[in-house]
Design an enzyme around this catalytic site. Sequence first.
Site, mmCIF file in Angstrom:
data_model
loop_
_atom_site.group_PDB
_atom_site.id
_atom_site.type_symbol
_atom_site.label_atom_id
_atom_site.label_comp_id
_atom_site.label_asym_id
_atom_site.label_seq_id
_atom_site.Cartn_x
_atom_site.Cartn_y
_atom_site.Cartn_z
ATOM 1 N N CYS A 158 6.278 1.995 4.296
ATOM 2 C CA CYS A 158 5.349 2.060 4.714
ATOM 3 C C CYS A 158 4.395 1.913 5.543
ATOM 4 O O CYS A 158 3.421 2.498 6.275
ATOM 5 C CB CYS A 158 4.334 2.680 3.500
ATOM 6 S SG CYS A 158 3.269 1.063 2.378
ATOM 7 N N ASN A 159 4.378 1.007 5.699
ATOM 8 C CA ASN A 159 4.002 0.124 6.652
ATOM 9 C C ASN A 159 4.838 -0.625 8.347
ATOM 10 O O ASN A 159 4.206 -0.812 9.582
ATOM 11 C CB ASN A 159 3.637 -1.572 6.209
ATOM 12 C CG ASN A 159 2.113 -1.722 5.506
ATOM 13 O OD1 ASN A 159 0.979 -0.720 5.924
ATOM 14 N ND2 ASN A 159 1.708 -1.811 4.357
ATOM 15 N N ARG A 160 6.344 -0.401 7.961
ATOM 16 C CA ARG A 160 7.043 -0.731 9.400
ATOM 17 C C ARG A 160 7.623 -0.301 8.525
ATOM 18 O O ARG A 160 8.771 0.568 8.036
ATOM 19 C CB ARG A 160 7.248 -2.303 8.988
ATOM 20 C CG ARG A 160 8.168 -2.437 7.687
ATOM 21 C CD ARG A 160 8.945 -4.275 7.971
ATOM 22 N NE ARG A 160 7.229 -5.143 7.135
ATOM 23 C CZ ARG A 160 6.943 -5.972 8.145
ATOM 24 N NH1 ARG A 160 7.527 -5.923 9.151
ATOM 25 N NH2 ARG A 160 5.423 -6.027 8.229
ATOM 26 N N SER A 172 3.225 -9.325 5.808
ATOM 27 C CA SER A 172 2.868 -7.793 5.266
ATOM 28 C C SER A 172 1.831 -7.919 5.398
ATOM 29 O O SER A 172 1.207 -8.380 5.380
ATOM 30 C CB SER A 172 3.607 -7.966 3.848
ATOM 31 O OG SER A 172 4.158 -8.402 4.044
ATOM 32 N N GLU A 205 3.164 -9.679 -0.262
ATOM 33 C CA GLU A 205 3.390 -9.168 -1.624
ATOM 34 C C GLU A 205 4.310 -8.771 -1.416
ATOM 35 O O GLU A 205 6.131 -9.303 -0.856
ATOM 36 C CB GLU A 205 2.832 -7.911 -0.828
ATOM 37 C CG GLU A 205 3.612 -6.971 0.130
ATOM 38 C CD GLU A 205 4.969 -6.277 0.241
ATOM 39 O OE1 GLU A 205 5.176 -5.915 -1.203
ATOM 40 O OE2 GLU A 205 5.165 -5.832 1.439
ATOM 41 N N GLY A 207 6.541 7.842 -8.018
ATOM 42 C CA GLY A 207 7.477 6.609 -7.456
ATOM 43 C C GLY A 207 6.680 5.468 -8.202
ATOM 44 O O GLY A 207 6.899 5.522 -8.818
ATOM 45 N N MET A 235 5.346 3.482 -5.997
ATOM 46 C CA MET A 235 4.142 3.133 -5.780
ATOM 47 C C MET A 235 2.739 3.794 -6.601
ATOM 48 O O MET A 235 2.071 2.642 -6.943
ATOM 49 C CB MET A 235 4.141 3.575 -4.638
ATOM 50 C CG MET A 235 2.482 2.791 -3.594
ATOM 51 S SD MET A 235 2.794 3.555 -1.996
ATOM 52 C CE MET A 235 3.741 2.213 -1.344
#
Length: 432
Positions: free
Chosen positions: A50-52, A109, A114, A191, A193
């Site tokens: 989600c971030n990369r 992160s 994390e 899921g 998350m």
Amino acid sequence: MNIAVVGLSHQTAPVEVREKLSIPSAQVADAIAHLSNSPTIDEVSILSTCNRLEIHIVAKELESGVRDVMRFLCDHSGIELGALRPHLFVLLQQDAVMHLMRVAAGLDSLVLGEGQILSQVKHALSLGQQHKGVGRILNRLLKDSIKAGKRVRTETNLGTGAVSISSAAAELALMKVESFDNCNIAILGAGKMARLLVQHLISKRANKITLLNRTIGRANDLAAQFGDIDITTGTLDGMLDAVVAADGGFTCTSSTEPILHRANLEPVCNGSQIMVFDIAVPRNVNSDISEIEAVFAFNVDDLKAVVAQNQESRRKMAQAAELLLDQEVDGFMDWLRSLDTVPTISSLRSKVESIREQELEKAMSRLGSEFSEKHRGVVEALTRGIVNKILHDPMTQLRSQRDMEARDRAMETLQILFNLETASRKSAVSRK
């Protein structure tokens, strides 16, 4: 052996750009196949979170390989290179190695330390192996990065109490509602998350949760993991009513298109205040819902303020982690450099082995037929042992030599002394 990483992250690109670059697991096979068709790319792996999004390659020629990756990213995202390039980072050789190890350790992160990223790197390795993108070098690099990430988590306190994106979202929501006691919370998605989110919400005393998913079975399975809390489950058919009725709604589905937007939310909100926390990438919530006066929407980029509160206390822990990573990077680079010695070592062993076999046959012919096979085996083992012991030290020294100029001189000396280049040419001619 040329290694490069081309990608973007929460540090270089906003969520509206990152979501266009996202490559779901189902599309990784096609992406690897496409990139592997490049004449300059030998190996490829893809890390998409989600971030990369990062594409790791081993290339014959770095400039061409990086250019082919950028061309792929433009085609995949529909973004022109001029608009995409400012958001991309390109790291080469040792910088690329250090970067991947820092990523696996959680040092790059959004939430420092994390733990979810480590499983995502493992997933990238698994997909790379499954779809034949990962070869000898990336296989070793990804495995060493996973090992480095584990070392950081076991030998430092960086992973202790580390917050994830899900827990940061829960903290942000708590800032807005002051208390989760008797709050109605809706979660869209079931899921990994969502599981982390439920866990963190419960730890903050949330006790009224509605969990909706595309399939009811998966929602029920997740709810069953938290038997102490009464969690209402359903399908996404009821998502609009659930979001409107909730004091806070969270979206974390795997949909590649927004599921909440002005067109479907405005007719049902009836002026009620709605808070939605979108922690999915690609986003589940269209930015146009902020045009509805009573709706307050937050996405993963809005979590930075929450994360900043946790960062400072973790920076000293991160310094200790960096020292561990220096050791791991040195170990990998030593191994990578040692690969350059393989042709010379192979040629040397091949030539010495050829001499051993020739001399052994001469000796056996002189000893005659009465010399038993048992005795032949003893002599064979003797000659192999002598060869291995003679070669052990020069091979070990050659592999471990970190001074590249000294190593190159040593290889050149071996090639001259043992006439290895001539032997290689003769071998090549005989194969023809």
